[in-house]
Write a protein that holds these residues in place. Structure first.
Motif, short mmCIF file in Angstrom:
data_model
loop_
_atom_site.label_atom_id
_atom_site.label_comp_id
_atom_site.label_asym_id
_atom_site.label_seq_id
_atom_site.Cartn_x
_atom_site.Cartn_y
_atom_site.Cartn_z
N VAL A 207 0.84 -1.20 0.00
CA VAL A 207 0.00 0.00 0.00
C VAL A 207 0.87 1.25 0.00
O VAL A 207 1.73 1.42 0.87
CB VAL A 207 -0.92 0.04 1.23
CG1 VAL A 207 -1.71 1.35 1.25
CG2 VAL A 207 -1.88 -1.14 1.23
N GLY A 210 -2.95 3.76 -2.17
CA GLY A 210 -4.16 2.98 -1.95
C GLY A 210 -4.94 2.59 -3.18
O GLY A 210 -5.97 1.92 -3.07
N ILE A 213 -4.80 -1.55 -3.75
CA ILE A 213 -5.56 -2.34 -2.78
C ILE A 213 -7.04 -2.04 -2.88
O ILE A 213 -7.88 -2.93 -2.64
CB ILE A 213 -5.03 -2.14 -1.35
CG1 ILE A 213 -5.56 -3.26 -0.43
CG2 ILE A 213 -5.37 -0.76 -0.81
CD1 ILE A 213 -4.91 -3.29 0.93
N SER A 214 -7.42 -0.82 -3.28
CA SER A 214 -8.84 -0.49 -3.44
C SER A 214 -9.46 -1.32 -4.56
O SER A 214 -10.52 -1.92 -4.39
CB SER A 214 -9.00 1.00 -3.74
OG SER A 214 -8.58 1.79 -2.66
N ALA A 217 -9.58 -5.00 -3.55
CA ALA A 217 -10.59 -5.27 -2.54
C ALA A 217 -11.99 -5.30 -3.15
O ALA A 217 -12.80 -6.17 -2.81
CB ALA A 217 -10.52 -4.22 -1.43
N GLY A 231 -3.49 -5.10 3.70
CA GLY A 231 -2.55 -4.15 3.14
C GLY A 231 -1.25 -4.15 3.91
O GLY A 231 -1.22 -4.46 5.11
N THR A 273 -11.07 1.42 1.26
CA THR A 273 -10.35 0.50 2.13
C THR A 273 -10.96 0.43 3.52
O THR A 273 -10.92 -0.61 4.18
CB THR A 273 -8.87 0.88 2.24
OG1 THR A 273 -8.74 2.25 2.65
CG2 THR A 273 -8.18 0.71 0.89
N VAL A 277 -11.27 -3.45 3.28
CA VAL A 277 -9.98 -4.05 3.63
C VAL A 277 -10.01 -4.52 5.08
O VAL A 277 -10.39 -3.76 5.98
CB VAL A 277 -8.82 -3.07 3.39
CG1 VAL A 277 -7.51 -3.60 3.96
CG2 VAL A 277 -8.67 -2.80 1.89
#
Length: 437
Positions: A207, A210, A213-214, A217, A231, A273, A277
């Motif tokens: 991360v 972001g 990972i966004s 996810a 993350g 997130t 997340v």
């Protein structure tokens, strides 16, 4: 905290302090990128980027206790996942905006991704980079056909100049992560991972701002609601951890993972997130270093510091992931060869494979040859010798010899030292810090 002896990113790779995209619209969850949108992005990317493999990593599994699968995004043309989001964003532009051109700000992977795909699409591209950006990165970005503007000492200052140029010349802004189109593109990583290995239980994702990972996810939770998304940040820049907790992140310091050294996560990624997340962890510089080395020496592949953060989390806390099927996203492989070489040598030192010993000897002809014979006779390989006669702690009729040797392991080192002492020399291991004095 950073190990005092950890290699650091060169001074010319400052930490990124990015503001949100000028055009970002967080909106309610209904306005966020969706699984269908990410699938549409995958259709756009098909045959335009590398469909990177997800492969089991048996030796990493043995090392960590998890069943590890690695997603090799370092195999993209520009050696990083950034191509996905950059290309989807560029392809979302209408004809008029394509003709006017685009602008981006970056000191690394995003710059090259935008430059490369803009050139392929015939879109003029301006990339604003900080003035201290290493020449090799500037040259690579120019080689893809972009106009490079050097401005400011930091990426934050470069962003200010990029926004000024965008307003003045009408370029469309391509933010590295705070953009729904970019997030859609990054989410295609998860589609591929779960298509290749549907039984994955945990995804470990580096991360920075972001965006990656966004997207991951959104896609992964839609396809498999029970999957765990974790993350991974560097301890020196725990921006998302702090933002999710509603506190101010304490960031700073040179890091091997400069690609995720971001002080402010994106507005849109933060909202996503927080909702999707499961956890965000921070890893030390020494664990990132070990992960880079493991990718190189065990998996025979190059990972930059940021790209190795997921594996670093496994190495740092193996009990947390033990027995689980874990997908690790190797996000990029753009690492300075000099730094990579230093990491390899340091890991050999940690494993007692390269060691310095100090021997006090009588100052007489033939002593060095005798030392060499003893070390060679026990199977040690001499790499470097430093001979000192004038240190006050050395007897007037003696000398001190510092010898760096290659050994098989700690037991072999002890064997060499015992052999030297048995021949009347005074030998001992030198601490790593002392050996550099």
């Amino acid at each position: 905290m950073m190990d005092a002896t950890s290699p650091v990113a060169p001074a010319e790779a400052p930490a990124r302090q990015l503001a949100p995209s000028p055009t970002v619209d967080v909106g309610p969850p209904a306005a966020w990128p969706t699984l269908d949108g990410i699938r549409a992005a995958a259709d756009l990317l098909r045959d335009r980027i590398v469909r990177t493999p997800l492969l089991p990593a048996r030796k990493l599994s043995d090392l960590t206790g998890a069943e590890v699968f690695v997603k090799y995004e370092n195999l993209q043309v520009t050696s990083a996942f950034k191509e996905r989001g950059a290309l989807v964003k560029l392809m979302s532009l209408d004809a008029a905006r394509r003709q006017r051109g685009v602008i981006a700000m970056s000191a690394g992977n995003h710059a090259q991704a935008v430059a490369y795909h803009a050139a392929r699409l015939g879109i003029p591209a301006v990339i604003v980079m900080p003035e201290p950006t290493p020449f090799v990165k500037v040259a690579a970005t120019r080689a893809y056909g972009a106009r490079v503007v050097l401005a400011g000492e930091t990426v934050a200052e470069a962003q200010v100049e990029a926004e000024r140029i965008s307003r003045a010349e009408g370029y469309s802004w391509v933010h590295p992560y705070d953009d729904a189109e970019v997030i859609r593109g990054q989410g295609t990583v998860a589609l591929e991972m779960l298509a290749d290995e549907p039984d994955l239980e945990t995804l470990l994702v580096p991360v920075g701002g972001g965006g990656l990972i966004s997207g991951i996810a959104i896609a992964a939770k839609a396809l498999k609601p029970g999957i765990e998304i974790v993350g991974v940040e560097t301890e020196l820049y725990p921006s998302l951890i702090a933002a999710r907790a509603g506190t101010q992140a304490i960031c700073g310091g040179n890091t091997l993972a400069e690609g995720i050294a971001v002080k402010n996560v994106g507005v849109l990624p933060l909202a996503i997130t927080r909702a999707l997340v499961d956890d965000v962890v921070a890893v030390s510089e020494s664990h990132i270093e070990r992960a880079v080395n493991a990718f190189l020496t065990i998996q025979k592949t190059a990972a930059e510091g940021a790209g190795a953060a997921g594996l670093a989390a496994l190495i740092a806390d193996p009990a947390r992931f033990a027995g689980r099927k874990v997908g690790v996203v190797l996000t990029g492989g753009n690492i300075d060869p000099r730094i990579l070489a230093a990491i390899m040598v340091r890991e050999l030192t940690r494993a007692d494979r390269i060691v310095s010993i100090r021997v006090t000897v009588p100052d007489r002809p033939g002593t060095l040859a005798e030392l060499s014979g003893i070390i060679g006779g026990t199977g040690g390989n001499i790499l470097e010798v430093s001979h000192h006669r004038f240190f006050l702690e050395v007897p007037a009729k003696g000398a001190r010899v510092d010898i760096t040797i290659e050994t098989r392991d700690r037991a072999h080192l002890d064997e060499i030292i015992d052999a030297l002492n048995a021949r009347g020399f005074i030998a001992a291991r030198v601490a790593a810090a002392e050996s550099r004095m």
